[in-house]
Design a protein around this motif. Structure first.
Motif, PDB file in Angstrom:
ATOM      1  N   ASP A  52       0.812  -1.209   0.000  1.00  0.00           N
ATOM      2  CA  ASP A  52       0.000   0.000   0.000  1.00  0.00           C
ATOM      3  C   ASP A  52       0.851   1.267   0.000  1.00  0.00           C
ATOM      4  O   ASP A  52       0.397   2.337   0.368  1.00  0.00           O
ATOM      5  CB  ASP A  52      -0.975   0.014   1.174  1.00  0.00           C
ATOM      6  N   GLY A  53       2.095   1.128  -0.439  1.00  0.00           N
ATOM      7  CA  GLY A  53       2.983   2.288  -0.551  1.00  0.00           C
ATOM      8  C   GLY A  53       3.453   2.421  -1.984  1.00  0.00           C
ATOM      9  O   GLY A  53       3.557   1.431  -2.711  1.00  0.00           O
ATOM     10  N   LEU A  54       3.702   3.641  -2.392  1.00  0.00           N
ATOM     11  CA  LEU A  54       4.195   3.910  -3.735  1.00  0.00           C
ATOM     12  C   LEU A  54       5.453   4.747  -3.593  1.00  0.00           C
ATOM     13  O   LEU A  54       5.459   5.760  -2.887  1.00  0.00           O
ATOM     14  CB  LEU A  54       3.140   4.663  -4.550  1.00  0.00           C
ATOM     15  N   SER A  55       6.543   4.321  -4.237  1.00  0.00           N
ATOM     16  CA  SER A  55       7.818   4.976  -4.024  1.00  0.00           C
ATOM     17  C   SER A  55       8.746   4.772  -5.213  1.00  0.00           C
ATOM     18  O   SER A  55       8.526   3.896  -6.043  1.00  0.00           O
ATOM     19  CB  SER A  55       8.475   4.398  -2.768  1.00  0.00           C
ATOM     20  N   ASP A  56       9.792   5.582  -5.228  1.00  0.00           N
ATOM     21  CA  ASP A  56      10.851   5.413  -6.226  1.00  0.00           C
ATOM     22  C   ASP A  56      12.089   4.778  -5.585  1.00  0.00           C
ATOM     23  O   ASP A  56      13.205   4.988  -6.038  1.00  0.00           O
ATOM     24  CB  ASP A  56      11.201   6.744  -6.903  1.00  0.00           C
ATOM     25  N   ILE A  57      11.884   3.986  -4.558  1.00  0.00           N
ATOM     26  CA  ILE A  57      12.989   3.314  -3.866  1.00  0.00           C
ATOM     27  C   ILE A  57      13.754   2.436  -4.851  1.00  0.00           C
ATOM     28  O   ILE A  57      13.156   1.660  -5.599  1.00  0.00           O
ATOM     29  CB  ILE A  57      12.482   2.455  -2.688  1.00  0.00           C
ATOM     30  N   PHE A 152      10.819   9.988  -3.493  1.00  0.00           N
ATOM     31  CA  PHE A 152       9.357  10.002  -3.438  1.00  0.00           C
ATOM     32  C   PHE A 152       8.834   8.797  -2.667  1.00  0.00           C
ATOM     33  O   PHE A 152       9.293   7.670  -2.857  1.00  0.00           O
ATOM     34  CB  PHE A 152       8.762   9.998  -4.854  1.00  0.00           C
ATOM     35  N   TRP A 153       7.862   9.049  -1.798  1.00  0.00           N
ATOM     36  CA  TRP A 153       7.167   7.986  -1.069  1.00  0.00           C
ATOM     37  C   TRP A 153       5.810   8.505  -0.639  1.00  0.00           C
ATOM     38  O   TRP A 153       5.682   9.655  -0.206  1.00  0.00           O
ATOM     39  CB  TRP A 153       7.942   7.561   0.186  1.00  0.00           C
ATOM     40  N   THR A 154       4.789   7.685  -0.789  1.00  0.00           N
ATOM     41  CA  THR A 154       3.472   8.011  -0.248  1.00  0.00           C
ATOM     42  C   THR A 154       2.737   6.731   0.096  1.00  0.00           C
ATOM     43  O   THR A 154       2.964   5.685  -0.520  1.00  0.00           O
ATOM     44  CB  THR A 154       2.634   8.856  -1.240  1.00  0.00           C
ATOM     45  N   ALA A 155       1.890   6.836   1.091  1.00  0.00           N
ATOM     46  CA  ALA A 155       0.987   5.732   1.426  1.00  0.00           C
ATOM     47  C   ALA A 155      -0.219   5.815   0.493  1.00  0.00           C
ATOM     48  O   ALA A 155      -0.628   6.899   0.096  1.00  0.00           O
ATOM     49  CB  ALA A 155       0.536   5.850   2.875  1.00  0.00           C
ATOM     50  N   ILE A 156      -0.746   4.674   0.143  1.00  0.00           N
ATOM     51  CA  ILE A 156      -1.992   4.624  -0.631  1.00  0.00           C
ATOM     52  C   ILE A 156      -2.939   3.695   0.107  1.00  0.00           C
ATOM     53  O   ILE A 156      -3.266   2.616  -0.362  1.00  0.00           O
ATOM     54  CB  ILE A 156      -1.765   4.127  -2.076  1.00  0.00           C
ATOM     55  N   ASP A 157      -3.337   4.111   1.295  1.00  0.00           N
ATOM     56  CA  ASP A 157      -4.213   3.238   2.074  1.00  0.00           C
ATOM     57  C   ASP A 157      -5.559   3.885   2.378  1.00  0.00           C
ATOM     58  O   ASP A 157      -6.318   3.360   3.183  1.00  0.00           O
ATOM     59  CB  ASP A 157      -3.524   2.759   3.359  1.00  0.00           C
ATOM     60  N   THR A 158      -5.851   5.007   1.721  1.00  0.00           N
ATOM     61  CA  THR A 158      -7.180   5.602   1.828  1.00  0.00           C
ATOM     62  C   THR A 158      -7.655   5.976   0.431  1.00  0.00           C
ATOM     63  O   THR A 158      -6.854   6.110  -0.504  1.00  0.00           O
ATOM     64  CB  THR A 158      -7.175   6.888   2.698  1.00  0.00           C
TER      65      THR A 158
END
Length: 181
Positions: A52-57, A152-158
């Motif tokens: 549920d996370g989106l990132s450029d890791i 870049f990192w963001t949660a996508i849980d909502t």
């Protein structure tokens, strides 16, 4: 992907990855989910994400960092500022309030590398929550390293998160994708 017939379609450039999908049960907590994948892991390092996370890791850099630390577990750390107002409370009364403070900390970014020894920290019960006792024990035993990601990192849980990411996509603001050369 059509799991009913075992069909997988890969678009774009492929990597030499092995991905195994394991149904661990609807009510199984995070630590138990990892434990139930044990028979598929073998004796190699393996990666886990909540999904549920989106990132450029850079996953190759994450793995390289993990190997240099020699720990059982590595978590990706994300610097994050508080997005909410904070209250200090004493016996049911507010003692102070600050709107959207500048408090910054490092949060669990949800991308991990583990050695098989991590299974020794997990129980078979469906209630084993990785972020509680197992992570605390790994920390106490100095077996949890932190790969600090500053991209870049963001949660996508909502639903709100999904709308924000979809808007970014539509506007061509795809910060999680590698830069085109």
């Amino acid at each position: 992907m059509d799991s009913q017939v075992g069909q997988v379609q890969i678009l774009g450039q492929t990597e030499k990855w092995k991905i195994t999908f394991v149904d661990t049960g609807l009510d199984t907590m995070t630590g138990s989910r990892i434990k139930r994948a044990k028979k598929y892991i073998g004796d190699e390092s393996f990666m886990v994400t909540y999904g549920d996370g989106l990132s450029d890791i850079n996953l190759q850099e994450l793995l390289k960092f993990h190997r240099t630390k020699g720990t059982i577990a590595t978590v990706t750390g994300i610097k994050k500022k508080s997005q909410f107002g904070t209250l200090e409370v004493n016996q049911g009364m507010a003692e102070s309030f600050e709107e959207k403070t500048k408090v910054e900390g490092i949060i669990n970014g949800g991308f991990f590398v583990f050695q098989p020894e991590v299974f020794n920290y997990l129980t078979d019960e469906t209630t084993c929550i990785f972020e509680e006792e197992p992570m605390k024990k790994l920390t106490e035993n100095r077996q949890l390293s932190v790969f600090l990601h500053e991209g870049f990192w963001t949660a996508i849980d909502t639903y709100k998160n999904v709308l924000e990411i979809n808007k970014m996509w539509e506007q061509g603001n795809r910060l999680w994708l590698p830069k085109q050369k």
